[in-house]
Scaffold this motif. Structure first.
Motif, PDB file in Angstrom:
ATOM      1  N   SER A 164       0.830  -1.205   0.000  1.00 58.08           N
ATOM      2  CA  SER A 164       0.000   0.000   0.000  1.00 58.08           C
ATOM      3  C   SER A 164       0.866   1.259   0.000  1.00 58.08           C
ATOM      4  N   ILE A 165       1.972   1.228   0.751  1.00 63.88           N
ATOM      5  CA  ILE A 165       2.896   2.370   0.743  1.00 63.88           C
ATOM      6  C   ILE A 165       3.499   2.549  -0.645  1.00 63.88           C
ATOM      7  N   ALA A 166       3.902   1.428  -1.260  1.00 57.57           N
ATOM      8  CA  ALA A 166       4.470   1.496  -2.602  1.00 57.57           C
ATOM      9  C   ALA A 166       3.456   2.034  -3.602  1.00 57.57           C
ATOM     10  N   ALA A 167       2.225   1.565  -3.490  1.00 58.15           N
ATOM     11  CA  ALA A 167       1.180   2.048  -4.390  1.00 58.15           C
ATOM     12  C   ALA A 167       0.946   3.543  -4.193  1.00 58.15           C
ATOM     13  N   ALA A 168       0.964   3.995  -2.945  1.00 56.74           N
ATOM     14  CA  ALA A 168       0.751   5.415  -2.662  1.00 56.74           C
ATOM     15  C   ALA A 168       1.865   6.267  -3.264  1.00 56.74           C
ATOM     16  N   ILE A 169       3.110   5.793  -3.137  1.00 56.81           N
ATOM     17  CA  ILE A 169       4.243   6.532  -3.727  1.00 56.81           C
ATOM     18  C   ILE A 169       4.084   6.605  -5.242  1.00 56.81           C
ATOM     19  N   GLY A 170       3.741   5.461  -5.846  1.00 60.72           N
ATOM     20  CA  GLY A 170       3.575   5.432  -7.298  1.00 60.72           C
ATOM     21  C   GLY A 170       2.449   6.333  -7.766  1.00 60.72           C
ATOM     22  N   ILE A 171       1.327   6.320  -7.057  1.00 57.25           N
ATOM     23  CA  ILE A 171       0.195   7.161  -7.441  1.00 57.25           C
ATOM     24  C   ILE A 171       0.545   8.641  -7.285  1.00 57.25           C
ATOM     25  N   ALA A 172       1.261   8.975  -6.203  1.00 62.31           N
ATOM     26  CA  ALA A 172       1.675  10.368  -5.990  1.00 62.31           C
ATOM     27  C   ALA A 172       2.573  10.840  -7.128  1.00 62.31           C
ATOM     28  N   ILE A 173       3.482   9.985  -7.569  1.00 64.53           N
ATOM     29  CA  ILE A 173       4.364  10.345  -8.685  1.00 64.53           C
ATOM     30  C   ILE A 173       3.545  10.510  -9.967  1.00 64.53           C
ATOM     31  N   ALA A 174       2.595   9.595 -10.177  1.00 60.57           N
ATOM     32  CA  ALA A 174       1.758   9.678 -11.377  1.00 60.57           C
ATOM     33  C   ALA A 174       0.921  10.961 -11.384  1.00 60.57           C
ATOM     34  N   LEU A 175       0.398  11.347 -10.220  1.00 57.31           N
ATOM     35  CA  LEU A 175      -0.407  12.567 -10.141  1.00 57.31           C
ATOM     36  C   LEU A 175       0.448  13.812 -10.355  1.00 57.31           C
ATOM     37  N   ALA A 176       1.674  13.794  -9.808  1.00 54.87           N
ATOM     38  CA  ALA A 176       2.547  14.961  -9.924  1.00 54.87           C
ATOM     39  C   ALA A 176       3.180  15.056 -11.314  1.00 54.87           C
ATOM     40  N   GLY A 177       3.499  13.909 -11.910  1.00 60.88           N
ATOM     41  CA  GLY A 177       4.207  13.921 -13.184  1.00 60.88           C
ATOM     42  C   GLY A 177       3.329  13.922 -14.416  1.00 60.88           C
ATOM     43  N   GLY A 178       2.036  13.630 -14.212  1.00 60.85           N
ATOM     44  CA  GLY A 178       1.141  13.638 -15.359  1.00 60.85           C
ATOM     45  C   GLY A 178       1.179  12.341 -16.149  1.00 60.85           C
ATOM     46  N   PRO A 179       0.665  12.355 -17.384  1.00 57.80           N
ATOM     47  CA  PRO A 179       0.540  11.143 -18.198  1.00 57.80           C
ATOM     48  C   PRO A 179       1.856  10.399 -18.427  1.00 57.80           C
ATOM     49  N   ARG A 180       2.978  11.116 -18.418  1.00 58.99           N
ATOM     50  CA  ARG A 180       4.267  10.438 -18.665  1.00 58.99           C
ATOM     51  C   ARG A 180       4.637   9.480 -17.540  1.00 58.99           C
TER      52      ARG A 180
END
Length: 306
Positions: A164-180
């Motif tokens: 869950s922590i890993a998923a949260a980090i990944g989602i945060a990066i996806a939200l901050a970085g956009g579609p890329r």
């Protein structure tokens, strides 16, 4: 014994209830929040329910008394259930890695996917908090009762918190970085899978060692020998074999007595040794004593009793 069983079952049933609620919540949040990592995390929670059911049956069977077909009891069911739980952690790690790898591969081939939603981070934060608290409680119960199956079940909760922590980090990066960076949650899930696999291996080794009758801590064997040597009439402890089954110990040892001693007296001494060990060490279920004549009686007579 009854209290130990009740504490183990309480920890297992609490885990089943929590995993059911969190699994449904994570699956729904993953679907509506467009997070593959959260869906995979929910799938692992549902798998944990099956694992907990196996743990429940394992500790229940282990608590059953010895019978004609199982004269040494059923305590081996505990490490067997623990081994199964460790293997399911390894399979979960493989499944998460394969699922995330396919998602990343599809994304590199141009397969479109929606960006995760921000509310999935809130769901994951709550999951991590609940799972960490649950891990600490179940791990305490498993350690306090020396129950390998319950300790393994606790690490399933810790593994869930890690993913869950890993998923949260990944989602945060996806939200901050956009579609890329939309696949960042899958990359994070793969990293979490490596940690889960390592945890599974660390849990599998002691369970397999116990199933293969590995000797316990040398200090335990030393204490048993010391207790035997302190019984009047025992000249020397020649051999000592100890194996662990669940939380119980089974002891087989050879003690040497004066060769001129009567059979009746040597038999009484053997019973004294057995009683002394079992009274001092409650986890010792049974002690099998082999009485042998001392080769050189004159060299060792500190505890001689006629």
């Amino acid at each position: 014994m009854a209290d130990r069983l009740q504490r183990g079952l309480r920890a297992i049933f609490l885990g089943i209830a929590v995993n059911t609620v969190l699994g449904i919540a994570k699956f729904a949040a993953g679907i509506f929040g467009h997070s593959h990592a959260l869906i995979a995390d929910a799938t692992e929670s549902f798998a944990d329910i099956l694992n907990s059911i196996i743990m429940w049956r394992g500790i229940s069977v282990a608590a059953a008394p010895a019978d004609e077909e199982h004269p040494y009891g059923h305590t081996k069911a505990e490490p067997l259930a623990a081994a199964f739980g460790a293997v399911t952690l390894l399979f979960a790690a493989v499944w998460i890695t394969a699922h995330s790898t396919v998602n990343i591969y599809d994304w590199t081939k141009g397969v479109s996917r929606a960006q995760p939603q921000w509310f999935t981070l809130v769901a994951l934060a709550l999951v991590v908090l609940v799972k960490e608290v649950l891990f600490r409680f179940v791990a305490h119960e498993g350690t306090d009762t020396d129950n390998a199956a319950v300790k393994t079940d606790a690490w399933h909760h810790r593994a869930d918190a890690i993913t869950s922590i890993a998923a949260a980090i990944g989602i945060a990066i996806a939200l901050a970085g956009g579609p890329r960076f939309v696949c960042a949650d899958d990359a994070a899930a793969i990293f979490a899978a490596v940690i889960i696999a390592w945890s599974g291996w660390l849990l599998l080794r002691p369970a397999l060692n116990e199933l293969m009758d590995q000797a316990p801590d040398p200090r335990v064997i030393g204490q048993i020998r010391q207790l035997a040597a302190g019984v009047p009439g025992v000249a020397r402890g020649e051999k000592s074999f100890v194996r662990k089954a669940g939380h119980l110990l089974f002891v087989e040892m050879h003690v040497e007595v004066d060769p001129e001693m009567t059979v009746r007296r040597s038999h009484e001494i053997a019973h004294h040794v057995k009683d002394k060990i079992r009274e001092t060490m409650p986890t010792v279920s049974d002690v099998l004593i082999h009485v042998e004549p001392l080769d050189n009686p004159a060299a060792s007579r500190p505890n001689q009793a006629k």
